[in-house]
Design a protein around this motif. Structure first.
Motif, mmCIF file in Angstrom:
data_model
loop_
_atom_site.group_PDB
_atom_site.id
_atom_site.type_symbol
_atom_site.label_atom_id
_atom_site.label_comp_id
_atom_site.label_asym_id
_atom_site.label_seq_id
_atom_site.Cartn_x
_atom_site.Cartn_y
_atom_site.Cartn_z
ATOM 1 N N ASP A 1 34.273 8.912 -7.693
ATOM 2 C CA ASP A 1 33.941 8.760 -6.169
ATOM 3 C C ASP A 1 33.222 9.498 -5.789
ATOM 4 O O ASP A 1 33.615 10.582 -6.184
ATOM 5 N N LEU A 2 32.316 9.349 -5.080
ATOM 6 C CA LEU A 2 31.425 9.564 -4.359
ATOM 7 C C LEU A 2 30.606 9.075 -2.500
ATOM 8 O O LEU A 2 31.719 8.598 -2.477
ATOM 9 N N GLY A 3 29.740 9.884 -2.847
ATOM 10 C CA GLY A 3 29.087 9.892 -0.932
ATOM 11 C C GLY A 3 30.347 9.793 -0.268
ATOM 12 O O GLY A 3 30.892 9.250 0.634
ATOM 13 N N CYS B 1 23.624 5.929 -2.596
ATOM 14 C CA CYS B 1 23.084 4.629 -3.157
ATOM 15 C C CYS B 1 21.390 4.930 -3.340
ATOM 16 O O CYS B 1 21.174 4.279 -4.985
ATOM 17 N N ALA B 2 20.883 5.519 -2.876
ATOM 18 C CA ALA B 2 18.990 5.284 -3.250
ATOM 19 C C ALA B 2 19.897 6.335 -4.588
ATOM 20 O O ALA B 2 18.719 5.966 -5.468
ATOM 21 N N GLY C 1 19.616 4.273 -12.090
ATOM 22 C CA GLY C 1 20.252 3.147 -13.328
ATOM 23 C C GLY C 1 21.903 3.020 -13.350
ATOM 24 O O GLY C 1 22.618 2.406 -13.898
ATOM 25 N N VAL C 2 22.972 3.767 -12.084
ATOM 26 C CA VAL C 2 23.721 3.976 -11.879
ATOM 27 C C VAL C 2 24.317 3.018 -11.489
ATOM 28 O O VAL C 2 24.232 2.634 -10.198
ATOM 29 N N SER C 3 25.614 2.231 -11.343
ATOM 30 C CA SER C 3 26.042 0.334 -10.916
ATOM 31 C C SER C 3 26.914 1.207 -9.879
ATOM 32 O O SER C 3 27.489 2.546 -9.616
ATOM 33 N N ILE C 4 27.121 0.840 -8.901
ATOM 34 C CA ILE C 4 27.201 1.061 -7.261
ATOM 35 C C ILE C 4 28.488 0.094 -7.193
ATOM 36 O O ILE C 4 28.224 -1.261 -6.947
ATOM 37 N N GLY C 5 29.761 0.773 -6.151
ATOM 38 C CA GLY C 5 30.938 -0.149 -5.994
ATOM 39 C C GLY C 5 30.573 0.460 -4.335
ATOM 40 O O GLY C 5 30.547 1.437 -4.389
ATOM 41 N N ARG D 1 20.808 -2.877 -1.067
ATOM 42 C CA ARG D 1 19.557 -3.799 -1.236
ATOM 43 C C ARG D 1 19.148 -3.049 -0.417
ATOM 44 O O ARG D 1 17.587 -3.360 -1.369
ATOM 45 N N ALA D 2 19.083 -2.187 0.064
ATOM 46 C CA ALA D 2 17.677 -1.586 1.083
ATOM 47 C C ALA D 2 16.893 -0.562 0.098
ATOM 48 O O ALA D 2 15.310 -0.356 0.051
ATOM 49 N N MET D 3 18.277 -0.080 -0.969
ATOM 50 C CA MET D 3 17.469 1.075 -1.465
ATOM 51 C C MET D 3 16.665 0.512 -3.231
ATOM 52 O O MET D 3 16.461 1.421 -3.722
ATOM 53 N N GLY D 4 17.171 -0.791 -2.847
ATOM 54 C CA GLY D 4 16.758 -1.806 -4.441
ATOM 55 C C GLY D 4 17.668 -1.978 -5.641
ATOM 56 O O GLY D 4 17.467 -2.068 -6.553
ATOM 57 N N GLY D 5 19.440 -1.694 -4.663
ATOM 58 C CA GLY D 5 20.153 -2.092 -5.437
ATOM 59 C C GLY D 5 20.927 -3.179 -4.950
ATOM 60 O O GLY D 5 20.775 -4.368 -3.839
ATOM 61 N N ARG D 6 22.659 -3.434 -5.308
ATOM 62 C CA ARG D 6 23.828 -4.054 -4.407
ATOM 63 C C ARG D 6 24.323 -2.970 -5.043
ATOM 64 O O ARG D 6 24.976 -2.801 -6.225
ATOM 65 N N VAL D 7 25.999 -3.251 -4.043
ATOM 66 C CA VAL D 7 27.104 -3.743 -4.712
ATOM 67 C C VAL D 7 27.938 -4.546 -6.129
ATOM 68 O O VAL D 7 27.834 -5.278 -5.978
ATOM 69 N N SER D 8 28.391 -4.025 -7.070
ATOM 70 C CA SER D 8 28.490 -5.345 -8.284
ATOM 71 C C SER D 8 29.796 -4.900 -8.141
ATOM 72 O O SER D 8 30.143 -5.473 -9.653
#
Length: 251
Positions: A8-10, A49-50, A56-60, A99-106
């Motif tokens: 759990d982060l952020g 997120c950035a 390369g860590v998956s974002i939830g 998504r703005a940071m180049g990733g997405r919620v997965s």
């Protein structure tokens, strides 16, 4: 033996910081990012997120009750439509920033009291799953094995992933010992690591009464807000690798 490590982060808010997110992001494979309802704010979400994308860590999306005062750990009776809308709001917000940071919620992981409530409450589980299905039914939901949310999700075509908690005590029924009870959180680094290895290799955990409970996790959670969280997480990672476990995000 393939295991995901999630944390759990952020969970800071404004000038208040909780845990060492950057250090944990160098250890885990998935980051449960607080969505602002129990902790977190737009700047914290953006930075987390950035940093996850950079590593390369998956974002939830770690969705929760609207409960900053009690860190999302107070059980609340929320009307089904309202809860669905609030989960959808949180998910969309974090995914947009990711998504703005180049990733997405997965994936999606409910937090605290909401996590525990939907393990047994079909109505609230339905509200959470409806929100996920409305947004993206391919997003898996992290939950405990044996939870009612597995049935609700299957009926809606939403995948679920089972997880276990290396630093939390279990009841004989396979649920988590409530945090208000003594011994609910395990702090000893060696014990936490040993529990994680047993979960990954033997697919079981010793409950508070000494009985053995099956868990079969694809992901193991470590809490970023516990004392010595980075040390605990590093020890778990090292011991899992030493046991021949491959660490890889499920999403």
């Amino acid at each position: 033996m393939v295991i995901d490590l999630n944390a759990d982060l952020g969970e800071g808010f404004g000038i208040w910081r909780l845990g060492d997110d950057l250090a944990l992001l160098d250890i885990v494979t998935s980051a449960n990012v607080a969505c602002g309802f129990h902790a977190g704010d737009p700047v914290t979400i953006r930075r987390t997120c950035a940093a996850a994308v950079d590593r390369g860590v998956s974002i939830g999306a770690q969705v929760s009750y609207r409960d900053i005062a009690h860190f999302g750990r107070r059980e609340m009776d929320v009307e089904q439509e309202e809860l669905c809308a609030e989960v959808l709001y949180q998910l969309a917000a974090v995914d947009g920033i990711a998504r703005a940071m180049g990733g997405r919620v997965s994936y999606v992981k409910p937090h605290g009291a909401l996590y525990n409530r939907i393990c047994r409450d079909r109505d609230q589980a339905s509200a959470v799953i409806e929100a996920v299905a409305d947004y993206d039914p391919s997003l898996p939901v992290l939950t405990l094995p044996g939870s009612v949310v597995h049935e609700v999700a299957a009926a809606a075509g939403v995948p679920t992933i089972t997880e276990a908690f290396a630093d939390r005590a279990y009841t004989p029924q396979g649920t988590l010992v409530p945090r208000r009870e003594p011994g609910a959180v395990v702090h000893d680094p060696e014990e936490v690591s040993a529990r994680a290895v047993r979960m990954a290799v033997d697919k079981s955990v010793v409950a508070a009464d000494g009985s053995v409970v099956p868990v079969s996790p694809r992901s193991i959670c470590l809490h970023g807000d516990t004392p010595d969280a980075v040390r605990l997480a590093r020890g778990v990672r090292d011991d899992l690798l030493a046991a021949g476990v491959v660490l890889q995000a499920f999403a």
